[in-house]
Design a protein around this motif. Structure first.
Motif, PDB file in Angstrom:
ATOM      1  N   LYS A  59     -20.976   6.067 -10.555  1.00 41.93           N
ATOM      2  CA  LYS A  59     -19.636   6.501 -11.107  1.00 41.93           C
ATOM      3  C   LYS A  59     -19.789   7.856 -11.080  1.00 41.93           C
ATOM      4  CE  LYS A  59     -19.245   2.520 -13.464  1.00 41.93           C
ATOM      5  NZ  LYS A  59     -17.950   1.746 -13.231  1.00 41.93           N
ATOM      6  N   LYS A  60     -20.599   8.644  -9.962  1.00 41.75           N
ATOM      7  CA  LYS A  60     -20.526   9.954  -9.834  1.00 41.75           C
ATOM      8  C   LYS A  60     -20.642  10.820 -11.179  1.00 41.75           C
ATOM      9  CE  LYS A  60     -17.614   9.731  -5.481  1.00 41.75           C
ATOM     10  NZ  LYS A  60     -17.710   8.337  -5.478  1.00 41.75           N
ATOM     11  N   GLN A  61     -21.273  10.390 -12.178  1.00 41.33           N
ATOM     12  CA  GLN A  61     -21.527  11.132 -13.235  1.00 41.33           C
ATOM     13  C   GLN A  61     -22.783  12.075 -13.064  1.00 41.33           C
ATOM     14  OE1 GLN A  61     -21.272   9.131 -17.178  1.00 41.33           O
ATOM     15  NE2 GLN A  61     -19.673   8.060 -16.180  1.00 41.33           N
ATOM     16  N   ILE A  62     -23.799  11.724 -12.084  1.00 39.90           N
ATOM     17  CA  ILE A  62     -24.756  12.588 -11.875  1.00 39.90           C
ATOM     18  C   ILE A  62     -24.928  12.388 -10.359  1.00 39.90           C
ATOM     19  CG2 ILE A  62     -26.000  12.654 -14.234  1.00 39.90           C
ATOM     20  CD1 ILE A  62     -27.943  10.861 -13.138  1.00 39.90           C
ATOM     21  N   LEU A  72     -23.455  -5.924 -13.445  1.00 38.75           N
ATOM     22  CA  LEU A  72     -22.482  -5.558 -14.381  1.00 38.75           C
ATOM     23  C   LEU A  72     -21.683  -6.550 -14.637  1.00 38.75           C
ATOM     24  CD1 LEU A  72     -21.923  -1.805 -13.320  1.00 38.75           C
ATOM     25  CD2 LEU A  72     -23.207  -2.457 -15.299  1.00 38.75           C
ATOM     26  N   PHE A 126     -31.890   1.482 -13.415  1.00 34.66           N
ATOM     27  CA  PHE A 126     -30.648   0.780 -13.617  1.00 34.66           C
ATOM     28  C   PHE A 126     -29.544   1.759 -14.125  1.00 34.66           C
ATOM     29  CE2 PHE A 126     -27.383  -1.069 -16.423  1.00 34.66           C
ATOM     30  CZ  PHE A 126     -26.688  -1.807 -15.484  1.00 34.66           C
ATOM     31  N   GLY A 127     -29.855   2.510 -15.139  1.00 33.40           N
ATOM     32  CA  GLY A 127     -29.228   3.824 -15.721  1.00 33.40           C
ATOM     33  C   GLY A 127     -28.714   4.739 -14.648  1.00 33.40           C
ATOM     34  N   TYR A 128     -29.680   5.341 -13.803  1.00 32.29           N
ATOM     35  CA  TYR A 128     -29.674   6.103 -12.824  1.00 32.29           C
ATOM     36  C   TYR A 128     -28.476   5.615 -11.882  1.00 32.29           C
ATOM     37  CZ  TYR A 128     -31.331  10.165 -10.558  1.00 32.29           C
ATOM     38  OH  TYR A 128     -31.399  11.484  -9.883  1.00 32.29           O
ATOM     39  N   VAL A 160     -26.199   3.238 -12.107  1.00 25.90           N
ATOM     40  CA  VAL A 160     -24.822   3.365 -12.606  1.00 25.90           C
ATOM     41  C   VAL A 160     -24.161   4.558 -12.810  1.00 25.90           C
ATOM     42  CG1 VAL A 160     -23.295   2.419 -14.471  1.00 25.90           C
ATOM     43  CG2 VAL A 160     -25.137   1.022 -13.935  1.00 25.90           C
ATOM     44  N   LEU A 161     -24.936   5.535 -13.249  1.00 23.70           N
ATOM     45  CA  LEU A 161     -24.346   7.024 -13.392  1.00 23.70           C
ATOM     46  C   LEU A 161     -24.295   7.606 -11.664  1.00 23.70           C
ATOM     47  CD1 LEU A 161     -26.567   8.117 -16.174  1.00 23.70           C
ATOM     48  CD2 LEU A 161     -24.096   7.769 -16.130  1.00 23.70           C
TER      49      LEU A 161
END
Lengths: 202, 202
Positions: free
Chosen positions: A182-185, A123, A174-176, A178-179
């Motif tokens: 970031k505790k988004q999922i 990042l 990569f998306g998984y 990061v999310l």
């Protein structure tokens, strides 16, 4: 007097040489240490010079810029990360497709447990540009991914473009990662399993 | 004298009231403006107070903390973004599956053209936590995604978990968007098309 002067010169030369020989390596080791402990944003030439008790000029004698130093640090950190991924597969009797899923889970975990390294590798502005299997690359992570993807392609008789498959896997994992970091999922290993399979078996 | 004093009082009251009524709104508008132009990291209570010519205390009368202000700003920016996504579909005679792919491309472009907004919405500490279709949410982006995913599920007779499908789409498109915005891969609309189809037709 002559003997003492010779001895003094010799010691001075050895010390200086020792310093010269190891300074380049020590700069890199310290840079990686700061990246891991405080994040890449905390690295500065002044900080490294202070820690190693040398002048900033001495640093610039070995690395033209902070960017050049970071480029070396990327190689070093990604090498360690690749070894970690390889270790996650050691002793496992699993299929190549399952290997990709296992590496995917390891990747997602790394984004949380080694957040500073992950941010630096993937990042930051120093991350490898144009990640692609088509570009000849000695980035160890890409070589490793290339080798397990090739085996999974054989296993599944996959007939489509390898480059597209790689980008699909890469964007998804990569998306998984990061999310989750970031505790988004939340991490769901079965979801990674199912997605890797859906990419490989069309 | 009495008349003048009354007039003075009235004007003072009106001015004060005007200020009071609009200050909360003006704080939010200015915050969103700074986020877009300079990035969310540049927002501070002191900067907002200076711009609006009020004291920091006046800001805290309307928002308990910078976090509360950012929470409102997230709603505002995500609302605008959702309208942009909706506009990208207007006048298109395409299938629901194709709509998801079109929204995906729009999402990836947004990460590059509106980098500050994207970073704030999806990569900051203020981003919505636990993004999920299961949680009742009035986050307009989630409601919009839920509606187009429902239509695509019907179209494809999709039999698996909607939540898993949503996470697959979300991780893939989000990962793609970040990697394109960081110039690590290039945008390929056909790849997004193919991936959305592969998720929906198993």
């Amino acid at each position: 007097m002559f003997t003492v002067l010779t001895l003094f010169k010799e010691v001075y030369y050895m010390k200086n040489n020792y310093h010269k020989e190891n300074l380049k390596e020590n700069i890199l080791i310290l840079t990686v240490k700061i990246i891991k402990e405080e994040g890449y944003q905390s690295v500065s030439v002044r900080k490294i010079a202070n820690h190693l008790d040398v002048s900033p000029t001495a640093i610039y004698r070995h690395y033209n810029s902070l960017e050049e130093l970071f480029t070396q640090a990327i190689v070093s950190v990604s090498h360690e990360f690749t070894n970690l991924l390889k270790t996650s597969l050691k002793g496992c009797q699993i299929s190549p497709t399952q290997e990709i899923a296992t590496v995917g889970v390891c990747f997602v975990n790394y984004a949380t447990t080694s957040k500073n390294e992950f941010d630096f590798l993937f990042l930051s502005n120093y991350s490898l540009k144009n990640v692609s299997l088509n570009h000849k690359s000695d980035y160890p992570l890409i070589l490793f991914m290339d080798s397990i993807i090739n085996q999974a392609i054989k296993e599944n008789n996959f007939k489509y473009s390898k480059e597209i498959l790689f980008n699909q896997l890469w964007c998804f994992i990569f998306g998984y990662a990061v999310l989750v970091s970031k505790k988004q999922i939340e991490l769901n290993e079965e979801l990674i399993d199912a997605t890797v399979k859906s990419f490989l078996t069309r």
